[in-house]
Scaffold this active site. Sequence first.
Site, PDB file in Angstrom:
ATOM      1  N   LYS A  14     -38.357  21.269  14.169  1.00  0.00           N
ATOM      2  CA  LYS A  14     -39.226  22.238  14.853  1.00  0.00           C
ATOM      3  C   LYS A  14     -38.421  23.152  15.791  1.00  0.00           C
ATOM      4  CE  LYS A  14     -42.019  19.149  16.804  1.00  0.00           C
ATOM      5  NZ  LYS A  14     -41.467  17.847  16.382  1.00  0.00           N
ATOM      6  N   ARG A  90     -50.255  17.225  20.090  1.00  0.00           N
ATOM      7  CA  ARG A  90     -49.779  15.966  19.508  1.00  0.00           C
ATOM      8  C   ARG A  90     -50.903  14.967  19.331  1.00  0.00           C
ATOM      9  NH1 ARG A  90     -44.112  16.678  21.346  1.00  0.00           N
ATOM     10  NH2 ARG A  90     -42.802  15.098  20.378  1.00  0.00           N
ATOM     11  N   ARG A 129     -28.461  13.502  16.442  1.00  0.00           N
ATOM     12  CA  ARG A 129     -28.739  14.418  17.551  1.00  0.00           C
ATOM     13  C   ARG A 129     -28.450  13.734  18.893  1.00  0.00           C
ATOM     14  NH1 ARG A 129     -34.650  17.001  18.170  1.00  0.00           N
ATOM     15  NH2 ARG A 129     -35.153  15.028  19.152  1.00  0.00           N
ATOM     16  N   ARG A 135     -29.502  13.366  24.389  1.00  0.00           N
ATOM     17  CA  ARG A 135     -30.913  13.252  24.778  1.00  0.00           C
ATOM     18  C   ARG A 135     -31.294  11.790  24.932  1.00  0.00           C
ATOM     19  NH1 ARG A 135     -35.668  16.702  21.889  1.00  0.00           N
ATOM     20  NH2 ARG A 135     -36.868  14.807  22.243  1.00  0.00           N
ATOM     21  N   ARG A 146     -41.275   6.502  18.836  1.00  0.00           N
ATOM     22  CA  ARG A 146     -41.779   7.876  18.690  1.00  0.00           C
ATOM     23  C   ARG A 146     -42.330   8.101  17.277  1.00  0.00           C
ATOM     24  NH1 ARG A 146     -36.606  10.806  20.122  1.00  0.00           N
ATOM     25  NH2 ARG A 146     -37.692  12.773  19.886  1.00  0.00           N
TER      26      ARG A 146
HETATM   27  P1  AMP Z   1     -40.155  16.699  22.007  1.00  0.00           P
HETATM   28  O1  AMP Z   1     -39.026  17.422  22.635  1.00  0.00           O
HETATM   29  O2  AMP Z   1     -41.261  17.622  21.529  1.00  0.00           O
HETATM   30  O3  AMP Z   1     -39.720  15.726  20.941  1.00  0.00           O
HETATM   31  O4  AMP Z   1     -40.830  15.820  23.168  1.00  0.00           O
HETATM   32  C1  AMP Z   1     -40.120  14.791  23.826  1.00  0.00           C
HETATM   33  C2  AMP Z   1     -41.102  13.856  24.512  1.00  0.00           C
HETATM   34  O5  AMP Z   1     -41.883  14.576  25.471  1.00  0.00           O
HETATM   35  C3  AMP Z   1     -42.131  13.199  23.602  1.00  0.00           C
HETATM   36  O6  AMP Z   1     -41.618  12.039  22.959  1.00  0.00           O
HETATM   37  C4  AMP Z   1     -43.247  12.865  24.590  1.00  0.00           C
HETATM   38  O7  AMP Z   1     -42.923  11.720  25.363  1.00  0.00           O
HETATM   39  C5  AMP Z   1     -43.212  14.070  25.510  1.00  0.00           C
HETATM   40  N1  AMP Z   1     -44.123  15.143  25.026  1.00  0.00           N
HETATM   41  C6  AMP Z   1     -43.755  16.385  24.585  1.00  0.00           C
HETATM   42  N2  AMP Z   1     -44.836  17.086  24.208  1.00  0.00           N
HETATM   43  C7  AMP Z   1     -45.906  16.276  24.401  1.00  0.00           C
HETATM   44  C8  AMP Z   1     -47.296  16.420  24.153  1.00  0.00           C
HETATM   45  N3  AMP Z   1     -47.818  17.530  23.619  1.00  0.00           N
HETATM   46  N4  AMP Z   1     -48.111  15.373  24.474  1.00  0.00           N
HETATM   47  C9  AMP Z   1     -47.612  14.244  25.008  1.00  0.00           C
HETATM   48  N5  AMP Z   1     -46.306  14.026  25.238  1.00  0.00           N
HETATM   49  C10 AMP Z   1     -45.448  15.038  24.936  1.00  0.00           C
END
Ligand code: AMP
Length: 196
Positions: A14, A90, A129, A135, A146
Site C-alpha cells: 500500500k 481497517r 522490511r 520498524r 497483525r
Molecule cells: P500500518 O502502517 O498501516 O501498517 O499501521 C501500523 C499500525 O498502526 C497497525 O498495526 C495498527 O496498530 C495501527 N493502525 C494504523 N491504522 C489503523 C487503523 N485504521 N485502525 C486501527 N489501528 C491502526
Amino acid sequence: MFNLVIFGAPGSGKGTQSEKLIAQYGLTHISTGEVLRAEIAAGTELGKIADSYISKGQLIPDDLMVDILASEVDRLRPQSTGFIFDGFPRTIPQAEALKKMLEERGEEVHSVIGLEVADEELIERLIKRGAMSGRADDNVETINNRLKVYHSTTSPLRDYYQKEGKYQAIEGTGHVDEIFSKISGAIDKHPAAPKK
Ligand code: AMP
C-alpha cells in the site's frame, strides 16, 4: 475530488503504490500508520497510547482512529484534489464512519483498490522490511498477530466495498511497476478519475 482507499494486508504494498499514485495523480496521501508513528516519535500522549497497541500488533480503538482521520482530512482538505486513504478503514465501523464523515463534507469514497497477496509472501516481505527500516512492529510475533487481525477484522471490508460496487481487486505480486499499471488502469476507468 477523487477519493481512493488503498486496501490490503500489512506488507501488500500500500505504501509503495501510494507513492506512485501521488506522483501520477497528485492526490493527498493519508497513512494512519504514519500519523501514529509520527506521534510516537514526538513522544505525545496520543503516541504513548498508540504505541501500546502497535507494539502488540493490535488495532487502535475505532473512536480514537476516526477522530485522528477526521482531523487529518480537515487539515489537508483546503489544498487537496482528493485523498488516498492508506491503512484506513481497517474495521467495518471505521468504514461506516468514513462514509458518514465524507458525506457530511459533500464527498464520498469513489474507489477501493484491494492489493491481494498470499500470506507467505506477506510474511517474507514484512520480515525483510523490518530488517531494513527497523520498524518495531515488523518482527515475527507482531507480524503474525497483525495478519490474524487483518483476516478476522479488516478483510470483511472487501465484501463491504464489493456490495457498494467500489472494490477493485489487484493481484499484488510481481514487479512494482506492473502492479501500478494495473492500479492506474482500474482508476482511469472511473468516470470521476483524476487527470494525470
Ligand atoms: P500500518 O502502517 O498501516 O501498517 O499501521 C501500523 C499500525 O498502526 C497497525 O498495526 C495498527 O496498530 C495501527 N493502525 C494504523 N491504522 C489503523 C487503523 N485504521 N485502525 C486501527 N489501528 C491502526
